[in-house]
Enzyme design. Structure first.
Site, PDB file in Angstrom:
ATOM      1  N   HIS A 105      42.476  33.016  24.855  1.00 40.32           N
ATOM      2  CA  HIS A 105      43.428  31.880  24.843  1.00 40.32           C
ATOM      3  C   HIS A 105      44.836  32.761  23.709  1.00 40.32           C
ATOM      4  O   HIS A 105      46.380  32.477  23.879  1.00 40.32           O
ATOM      5  CB  HIS A 105      43.521  30.552  24.306  1.00 40.32           C
ATOM      6  CG  HIS A 105      42.602  29.555  24.980  1.00 40.32           C
ATOM      7  ND1 HIS A 105      42.828  27.987  25.063  1.00 40.32           N
ATOM      8  CD2 HIS A 105      41.969  30.119  26.092  1.00 40.32           C
ATOM      9  CE1 HIS A 105      42.102  27.939  26.026  1.00 40.32           C
ATOM     10  NE2 HIS A 105      41.345  28.786  26.816  1.00 40.32           N
ATOM     11  N   ASP A 119      36.954  43.855   2.046  1.00 38.95           N
ATOM     12  CA  ASP A 119      37.191  43.930   0.470  1.00 38.95           C
ATOM     13  C   ASP A 119      35.236  44.373  -0.243  1.00 38.95           C
ATOM     14  O   ASP A 119      34.787  43.873   0.821  1.00 38.95           O
ATOM     15  CB  ASP A 119      37.997  42.797  -0.261  1.00 38.95           C
ATOM     16  CG  ASP A 119      37.159  41.668  -0.188  1.00 38.95           C
ATOM     17  OD1 ASP A 119      36.418  41.736   0.643  1.00 38.95           O
ATOM     18  OD2 ASP A 119      38.360  40.721  -1.222  1.00 38.95           O
ATOM     19  N   HIS A 120      35.416  44.430  -0.851  1.00 42.25           N
ATOM     20  CA  HIS A 120      33.266  44.546  -1.790  1.00 42.25           C
ATOM     21  C   HIS A 120      32.931  43.451  -1.223  1.00 42.25           C
ATOM     22  O   HIS A 120      31.943  42.704  -0.985  1.00 42.25           O
ATOM     23  CB  HIS A 120      34.130  44.115  -3.011  1.00 42.25           C
ATOM     24  CG  HIS A 120      34.982  42.915  -4.065  1.00 42.25           C
ATOM     25  ND1 HIS A 120      36.224  42.882  -3.444  1.00 42.25           N
ATOM     26  CD2 HIS A 120      34.424  41.677  -4.627  1.00 42.25           C
ATOM     27  CE1 HIS A 120      36.818  42.115  -4.309  1.00 42.25           C
ATOM     28  NE2 HIS A 120      36.650  41.459  -5.001  1.00 42.25           N
ATOM     29  N   HIS A 134      49.588  30.088  28.186  1.00 41.05           N
ATOM     30  CA  HIS A 134      48.843  30.549  26.656  1.00 41.05           C
ATOM     31  C   HIS A 134      49.633  32.016  26.518  1.00 41.05           C
ATOM     32  O   HIS A 134      50.467  32.073  25.317  1.00 41.05           O
ATOM     33  CB  HIS A 134      47.562  31.813  27.099  1.00 41.05           C
ATOM     34  CG  HIS A 134      46.384  30.444  27.364  1.00 41.05           C
ATOM     35  ND1 HIS A 134      46.200  29.041  26.616  1.00 41.05           N
ATOM     36  CD2 HIS A 134      45.001  30.690  28.140  1.00 41.05           C
ATOM     37  CE1 HIS A 134      45.576  28.477  27.032  1.00 41.05           C
ATOM     38  NE2 HIS A 134      44.909  29.355  28.559  1.00 41.05           N
ATOM     39  N   CYS A 177      36.403  39.586   4.289  1.00 40.22           N
ATOM     40  CA  CYS A 177      36.882  39.450   3.370  1.00 40.22           C
ATOM     41  C   CYS A 177      35.849  38.581   2.859  1.00 40.22           C
ATOM     42  O   CYS A 177      35.015  38.290   3.699  1.00 40.22           O
ATOM     43  CB  CYS A 177      37.935  38.954   2.576  1.00 40.22           C
ATOM     44  SG  CYS A 177      38.606  37.767   3.229  1.00 40.22           S
ATOM     45  N   GLY A 178      35.342  38.359   1.606  1.00 38.70           N
ATOM     46  CA  GLY A 178      34.426  36.663   1.078  1.00 38.70           C
ATOM     47  C   GLY A 178      34.780  35.142   1.634  1.00 38.70           C
ATOM     48  O   GLY A 178      33.394  35.364   2.501  1.00 38.70           O
ATOM     49  N   THR A 179      34.722  35.142   2.723  1.00 36.89           N
ATOM     50  CA  THR A 179      35.747  33.564   3.310  1.00 36.89           C
ATOM     51  C   THR A 179      36.170  34.180   4.351  1.00 36.89           C
ATOM     52  O   THR A 179      36.215  33.379   5.577  1.00 36.89           O
ATOM     53  CB  THR A 179      36.490  33.169   2.971  1.00 36.89           C
ATOM     54  OG1 THR A 179      37.681  33.402   2.210  1.00 36.89           O
ATOM     55  CG2 THR A 179      35.456  32.128   1.122  1.00 36.89           C
ATOM     56  N   GLY A 180      36.939  35.481   4.549  1.00 34.80           N
ATOM     57  CA  GLY A 180      37.699  35.704   5.862  1.00 34.80           C
ATOM     58  C   GLY A 180      39.368  35.258   5.771  1.00 34.80           C
ATOM     59  O   GLY A 180      40.058  35.450   6.110  1.00 34.80           O
ATOM     60  N   ILE A 181      39.453  33.862   4.788  1.00 36.57           N
ATOM     61  CA  ILE A 181      40.288  33.323   4.763  1.00 36.57           C
ATOM     62  C   ILE A 181      41.987  34.410   4.458  1.00 36.57           C
ATOM     63  O   ILE A 181      42.965  34.462   4.567  1.00 36.57           O
ATOM     64  CB  ILE A 181      40.600  32.475   3.751  1.00 36.57           C
ATOM     65  CG1 ILE A 181      39.881  30.995   4.393  1.00 36.57           C
ATOM     66  CG2 ILE A 181      41.668  31.810   3.589  1.00 36.57           C
ATOM     67  CD1 ILE A 181      39.259  30.088   3.351  1.00 36.57           C
ATOM     68  N   GLY A 182      41.786  35.254   3.126  1.00 39.55           N
ATOM     69  CA  GLY A 182      42.538  35.548   2.702  1.00 39.55           C
ATOM     70  C   GLY A 182      42.588  37.192   3.188  1.00 39.55           C
ATOM     71  O   GLY A 182      43.888  36.616   3.556  1.00 39.55           O
TER      72      GLY A 182
HETATM   73  C1  RB5 Z   1      36.711  37.951  -3.522  1.00 36.68           C
HETATM   74  O1  RB5 Z   1      36.380  37.705  -4.811  1.00 36.68           O
HETATM   75  C2  RB5 Z   1      37.410  37.185  -2.815  1.00 36.68           C
HETATM   76  O2  RB5 Z   1      38.304  36.625  -3.055  1.00 36.68           O
HETATM   77  C3  RB5 Z   1      37.767  37.705  -1.612  1.00 36.68           C
HETATM   78  O3  RB5 Z   1      36.786  38.201  -0.762  1.00 36.68           O
HETATM   79  C4  RB5 Z   1      38.039  36.742  -0.086  1.00 36.68           C
HETATM   80  O4  RB5 Z   1      37.199  35.658   0.171  1.00 36.68           O
HETATM   81  C5  RB5 Z   1      39.294  35.487  -0.270  1.00 36.68           C
HETATM   82  O5  RB5 Z   1      40.078  34.681   0.480  1.00 36.68           O
END
Ligand code: RB5
Length: 151
Positions: free
Chosen positions: A97, A7-8, A133, A64-69
């Site tokens: 693993h 994403d951005h 594994h 993404c910003g955190t990689g989480i979403g």
């Molecule tokens: C976008 O602002 C941000 O929420 C997305 O990049 C990401 O970090 C979500 O997990």
């Protein structure tokens, strides 16, 4: 062939990783995004995950910003094992693993040098193939069969 998308929030790091892939002559397809304009990480994560799950791509990288979403989204696709990594040890374990088939990174979390080390480790480390594994991965597959239905 690698599938890559962001994403951005991961756009700038994606470009750095693409430069590395090109310098190493590693084939890839860029699933976007193509600017810093806001897009939904869920759309890109699912596009990359579907491409990998189809078998057309051997592995994927999502950012993404955190990689989480984007890792949460990718992991909703049956057959996908997306691993969010913040260091090379995690990337090595994710392959040895967990036989991860998608690497997730946070463009606002780690610097570009560390990200490239993680990418190199992810690309060059094979699954150990050890039965303990594989048995754990098979249990996750059973969960997919129980809870996920085809579209
Ligand atoms: C976008 O602002 C941000 O929420 C997305 O990049 C990401 O970090 C979500 O997990």
């Amino acid at each position: 062939m690698l599938a890559i998308g962001s994403d951005h929030g991961g756009f700038e790091l994606k470009n750095i990783i693409i430069n590395y892939l090109e310098s190493e002559k590693i084939c890839y397809k860029d699933f976007g995004t193509c600017s810093l304009a806001a897009v939904d990480y869920s759309d890109i994560g699912l596009d990359v995950a579907k491409a990998v799950a189809s078998g057309e791509f051997q592995a994927g990288i999502v950012i993404c910003g955190t990689g989480i979403g984007i890792s949460i989204a990718a992991n909703k696709v049956p057959g996908i094992r997306a691993a969010l990594c913040t260091n090379s040890f995690m990337a090595r374990m994710a392959k040895e693993h967990n036989n991860a088939n998608i690497l997730a990174l946070g463009g606002r979390v780690i610097g570009s040098e560390l990200a490239l080390e993680i990418v190199k480790t992810f690309i060059h480390t094979p699954f150990s193939g050890e039965s303990r594994h594989q048995a754990r991965i098979d249990k996750i597959k059973k969960v997919e069969e129980t809870y996920f239905t085809k579209e």
